[in-house]
Design a protein around this motif. Structure first.
Motif, PDB file in Angstrom:
ATOM      1  N   HIS A 143      -2.875  -1.173   5.829  1.00 21.55           N
ATOM      2  CA  HIS A 143      -3.252   0.244   5.842  1.00 21.55           C
ATOM      3  C   HIS A 143      -4.749   0.364   6.147  1.00 21.55           C
ATOM      4  O   HIS A 143      -5.553  -0.419   5.651  1.00 21.55           O
ATOM      5  CB  HIS A 143      -2.934   0.847   4.464  1.00 21.55           C
TER       6      HIS A 143
ATOM      7  N   TYR B 278      -0.500   7.268   7.051  1.00 18.34           N
ATOM      8  CA  TYR B 278      -0.173   5.895   7.425  1.00 18.34           C
ATOM      9  C   TYR B 278       0.808   5.316   6.412  1.00 18.34           C
ATOM     10  O   TYR B 278       0.566   5.388   5.203  1.00 18.34           O
ATOM     11  CB  TYR B 278      -1.436   5.027   7.476  1.00 18.34           C
ATOM     12  N   HIS B 279       1.898   4.725   6.910  1.00 15.99           N
ATOM     13  CA  HIS B 279       2.948   4.234   6.034  1.00 15.99           C
ATOM     14  C   HIS B 279       3.522   2.935   6.587  1.00 15.99           C
ATOM     15  O   HIS B 279       3.699   2.792   7.809  1.00 15.99           O
ATOM     16  CB  HIS B 279       4.079   5.264   5.923  1.00 15.99           C
ATOM     17  N   GLU B 280       3.839   2.025   5.691  1.00 17.76           N
ATOM     18  CA  GLU B 280       4.537   0.818   6.138  1.00 17.76           C
ATOM     19  C   GLU B 280       5.899   1.208   6.695  1.00 17.76           C
ATOM     20  O   GLU B 280       6.545   2.141   6.226  1.00 17.76           O
ATOM     21  CB  GLU B 280       4.692  -0.170   4.977  1.00 17.76           C
TER      22      GLU B 280
ATOM     23  N   SER C 150       0.827  -1.207   0.000  1.00 20.00           N
ATOM     24  CA  SER C 150       0.000   0.000   0.000  1.00 20.00           C
ATOM     25  C   SER C 150       0.859   1.253   0.000  1.00 20.00           C
ATOM     26  O   SER C 150       1.723   1.425   0.869  1.00 20.00           O
ATOM     27  CB  SER C 150      -0.933  -0.002   1.216  1.00 20.00           C
TER      28      SER C 150
ATOM     29  N   MET D  80       1.115  -0.501  10.978  1.00 13.56           N
ATOM     30  CA  MET D  80      -0.109   0.236  10.632  1.00 13.56           C
ATOM     31  C   MET D  80      -1.322  -0.349  11.349  1.00 13.56           C
ATOM     32  O   MET D  80      -2.217   0.383  11.763  1.00 13.56           O
ATOM     33  CB  MET D  80      -0.322   0.236   9.120  1.00 13.56           C
TER      34      MET D  80
END
Length: 950
Positions: free
Chosen positions: A526, A81-83, A75, A273
């Motif tokens: 995510h 929101y981020h990995e 994603s 996440m």
């Protein structure tokens, strides 16, 4: 013993212990105890309509099957929101360590120095990266932090602004959509008018008190906000900035261009996440606003020997003291996640963070160049990690999802791609291949990143950060592992002994409940992916909502609120919406008993209600006559009653149905605070007592760990007529048909840890849940009767029984010169965390053992309390040199060459024989609270600064 029964492992007392315990209590059976404790007219006559219990192995197999239904797409959606990579040393030694996740909020500083140091690291990290002098110990999520910033700036309006009724707040159209929704929710009851627009054309009129900007913008554009902030100051407008914390490694910190408040999330610093949470938000501001800051602040002070010590500072700001005058209703943080984020900075250090930030930025630049070679137009002029590309969104989505990739589709012709720490060269080539296929062209392979930047020189960071030794000393795994263990040893958690905090329900957080939290198929998703990609999550969340409906007797549940205080606010906002839908906007009076939690009045004020306090009688119960009089007096404007049941005094009040009927007869709704739900499950419920809405503390009754002060989850359950008002999300559809705006940033709040409560209910099943409640009442009444004759219990039910907790009166000991605090500190020497001190009655201890504690531990605690009682008897008024006044006793103190105290070292350290087997040593002596508030220091300053302050 059934080895496949989870209930046998979760519930402490053994079958063979029951007769002894019942004998001490003075009843023939557990059924008799329940009959004498819970009023007959509210006891459930049938079992809960829940399935049989799963064994632990069955549950783990079940949860793995559900996890397989979640599609693990890559994603690149962004929107906050981020990995990220959770360093394994942090995952193993913090997230998965009961020494960290079972600890309580660090109100008892002497046995929480490890956590406090970790939080001080977090605050220092936030201050350094944002360029601000003061930060708190975390908030719930970025949207909540932004709303708290707006509320604080509203309170900080100048006298002239308040006189002129300045209520407008500017919100940049670059703000994250979930943040905007939460701002709307919070602004409505405050009477704040939100004005959303382009910051570049904002008029700076004098009817605004504040503004909030997003840095970088929601789709990645990096703006120079310096001129905006300067003009705002000229017009007495204070400015908040919501900033991506990783970008601040490369970008000019907001504090350096004049921001008054900086907020954001630290999710990018090694926190999964988790389909939306939990994540630690940050809140940084100027030192002159320190008494207005929401949440907790960790500060440096000293102990009675003058040694450096840490504590929660400025607690006089908090709602349990200020109640309806509090700065906020927030009574929790995200401590476990803040510890992880702070340790991410400790592990990587400034150079490591620069490496990560530069890699993300250069990956984004490299991708942009290749997409332009493929014929795409990239519209962001300056960016950190996010591109905006003109493309056929429908075609691109088709190709991307066939290759298990998610982008953000802004509109039919615009797509956004947000690069993250976990994006490898192979991942970049996969992204390029998607765009190439969508364009009908051959892909272009990259094998190296561009060594350049697109950040304008004026916006590039030049100031140093994370220069303190702690961020430059633990970069090997061995070093960090030992540092984490050193801190953990300073904290008393549930893995050492019972934590009998009344109203806090510190029960077992079982390993089988916790294991799914670490599984990638649950952790690395995510929150804004299409719902068809998360069938496993959707099934868990739907079933958990249904389980909670059945347990409460209600018709609908929202899992979105991610703390108990947020649940209170959400429930009251639903009640507010209900009255508005009925054309009764005048209903704004909230009745609250004098014994209520401090969050109750604070939440009512946040929801735009006026608090009217009702009396309690001499037995600690709600004064029904006073309540009736006030309900009738305010019947034209009555909005709600907030009631805790069983009461905060630990009693099942027999008048509860009469109380709820009085409220309904006068046009109000009944809000039940679910803090004491551990005494209800399977035996009674909120619907049966006549409530309309309740919040549940999943971090209490339903086994999510306290995590040293967070994560928390506070879902609300509502009756049929309120379902349509349950909160929504602006990104993924949730909530009712006439939903209020968002309460939390993510559609289902802290979804990851909801797996824990789901597992708790699945593994206990209908019989186990009810037995857990029965044993919670058993354990509490056993302690009550064992302490009888040594301590007085302040309040009991009509038949002399306690609910799941009791209040022990310590005020008579003042004649011996002993305060309740002395008893709390002395319990440390016996290896126990103190029960709740001076709440809800000053000079008392509120004890709640929960169902998880076995008879041996209950007896150890009772033995400790009885031993302390004999020590109290030996004390005399005016004698400040006794074993209680000097508690707690440290190892340094006990091993010193000199010992001039009028009692022995053994009496100090080993007053009972059991202590020698498992001694806990506090790392500091009693802390000096007043000194810490007079000399507020909230970052890892060098020792010289501490000496200068002294």
């Amino acid at each position: 013993m059934r080895t496949d029964s989870f209930a046998v492992r979760h519930i402490g007392p053994r079958e063979g212990d029951l007769n002894k315990m019942l004998g001490v209590i003075g009843v023939e059976s557990l059924d008799q105890l329940i009959y004498e404790t819970i009023p007959d007219d509210i006891r459930l006559k049938e079992s809960l309509d829940l399935p049989r219990a799963l064994s632990e192995n069955e549950f783990l197999y079940h949860i793995q099957k559900l996890a397989a239904k979640n599609k693990m797409f890559k994603s690149y959606i962004g929107l906050g929101y981020h990995e990220t990579f959770t360093p394994s040393v942090i995952k193993r030694n913090v997230l998965e360590s009961p020494g960290w996740y079972t600890a309580y909020t660090p109100y008892q500083a002497e046995i929480a120095q490890g956590r406090l140091e970790a939080l001080l690291n977090f605050q220092t990290m936030v201050c350094d990266l944002t360029g601000m002098p003061l930060a708190n110990a975390s908030l719930l999520d970025e949207g909540t932090a932004a709303a708290e910033a707006m509320a604080m700036l509203f309170e900080l309006r100048s006298r002239d602004q308040k006189k002129d009724d300045v209520v407008k707040f500017f919100v940049s159209e670059e703000i994250l959509p979930q943040t905007l929704s939460i701002l709307k929710t919070r602004a409505t009851p405050l009477g704040v008018e939100l004005v959303t627009g382009d910051h570049r054309s904002f008029g700076f009129t004098t009817d605004f008190f504040g503004a909030i900007l997003q840095y970088p913008g929601k789709y990645g554009e990096v703006y120079d906000y310096g001129e905006f902030v300067t003009r705002a100051k000229e017009n007495s407008i204070k400015v908040a900035v919501a900033a991506d914390i990783l970008s601040l490694v490369l970008l000019t910190p907001p504090g350096e261009f004049g921001a008054d408040v900086v907020v954001g999330t630290t999710q990018r610093f090694g926190i999964p996440m988790g389909y939306g949470g939990p994540h630690a938000a940050y809140f940084a501001t100027k030192e002159e606003y320190k008494r207005n800051v929401p949440g907790r602040i960790i500060g440096v002070t000293k102990d009675v020997n003058g040694n450096r010590a840490l504590r929660m500072a400025l607690q006089t700001r908090e709602q349990h003291i200020k109640r309806d005058k509090a700065t906020s209703n927030i009574c929790t943080a995200q401590v476990l996640l803040a510890v992880m984020a702070g340790m991410y900075a400790v592990y990587h250090g400034p150079e490591g963070l620069k490496y990560i930030g530069n890699k993300v930025h250069r990956s984004t630049i490299t991708l942009s160049g290749i997409l332009e070679q493929l014929g795409y137009e990239q519209t962001n002029a300056s960016y950190f990690d996010t591109l905006v590309i003109k493309a056929d969104a429908s075609r691109l989505r088709e190709v991307a999802e066939s290759r298990e990739i998610n982008f953000l589709y802004i509109d039919d012709n615009t797509v956004s791609v947000a690069i993250n720490e976990a994006t490898s060269t192979d991942d970049l080539n996969d992204i390029i291949a998607v765009f190439a296929e969508a364009a009908g062209k051959e892909t272009i392979l990259l094998d190296a990143l561009e060594e350049t930047t697109v950040i304008p020189e004026a916006l590039q960071r030049t100031s140093a950060f994370l220069e303190n030794e702690v961020f430059n000393a633990y970069h090997s795994e061995t070093a960090l592992m030992r540092y984490l263990r050193k801190l953990e040893r300073k904290d008393l958690s549930l893995n050492h002994s019972m934590i009998s905090l009344g109203s806090c329900t510190m029960k077992l957080n079982a390993a089988s409940e916790m294991l799914p939290v670490s599984m990638a198929q649950w952790a690395n998703i995510h929150p804004f992916v299409p719902v068809e990609q998360v069938e496993g999550y959707q099934e868990v969340l739907r079933e958990l909502e249904q389980q909670l409906n059945i347990i409460t007797g209600f018709a609908g549940t929202s899992l979105q609120p991610n703390s108990g205080a947020q649940g209170e606010f959400a429930g009251l906002m639903v009640i507010r919406a209900y009255h508005e839908a009925n054309g009764e906007t005048n209903r704004n009076i909230c009745l609250i008993p004098a014994s209520a939690h401090g969050t109750n009045p604070a939440s009512a004020v946040m929801a735009g209600m006026k608090v009217v306090v009702t009396k309690t009688d001499e037995k600690g119960n709600i004064d029904v006559d006073d309540l009736r009089e006030k309900a009738e007096k305010h019947k034209d404007n009555l909005a709600a009653l907030m009631v805790t049941y069983p009461s905060t005094h630990g009693v099942f009040e027999s008048s509860i149905k009469e109380i709820t009927r009085i409220i309904h007869d006068n046009g109000g709704q009944v809000y039940m605070d679910g803090a004491n739900m551990n005494a209800q499950v399977g035996l009674t419920n909120p619907a049966t007592i006549g409530a309309d809405v309740c919040h549940l503390n999943l971090h209490k009754t339903f086994a999510i760990p306290h995590g040293g002060g967070g994560p928390g989850v506070g879902p609300i359950c509502v009756a049929e007529h309120l379902v349509k008002f349950l909160p929504s999300s602006p990104v993924i559809k949730t909530g009712g048909d006439n939903a209020i705006t968002a309460i939390s940033a993510a559609p289902w709040g802290s979804a990851l840890v909801c797996l824990i409560s789901y597992g708790y209910i699945k593994m206990l099943g209908v019989n186990g849940l009810t037995n857990a409640t029965r044993h919670a009442l058993l354990n509490a009444n056993y302690i009550k009767n064992r302490l009888s004759g040594h301590f007085d219990v302040l309040y009991t039910g009509e038949k002399g029984r306690a609910a799941h907790e009791m209040i022990v009166d310590c005020r008579p000991f003042k004649k011996n010169g002993i305060e309740v605090t002395d008893i709390a500190k002395r319990l440390i020497d016996y290896g126990f965390h103190s029960p709740t001190v001076s709440f809800p009655v000053a000079g008392t201890l509120m004890i709640e053992p929960t169902e998880s504690e076995n008879l041996e531990e209950l007896d150890r605690f009772c033995d400790a309390m009885i031993s302390i009682r004999t020590e109290i008897d030996k004390a005399t008024a005016g004698d400040v040199n006794n074993v209680l006044k000097n508690a707690p006793h440290t190892l340094e103190m006990l091993t010193a060459d000199d010992w001039h105290l009028p009692y022995t070292r053994k009496e100090a350290a080993y007053p009972l024989d059991y202590i020698a087997e498992n001694k806990f040593w506090p790392s500091v002596r009693r802390v000096d609270d007043a000194y810490g508030d007079r000399n507020l220091m909230c970052t890892c300053a060098p020792m010289e600064a501490y000496a200068d302050a002294e």
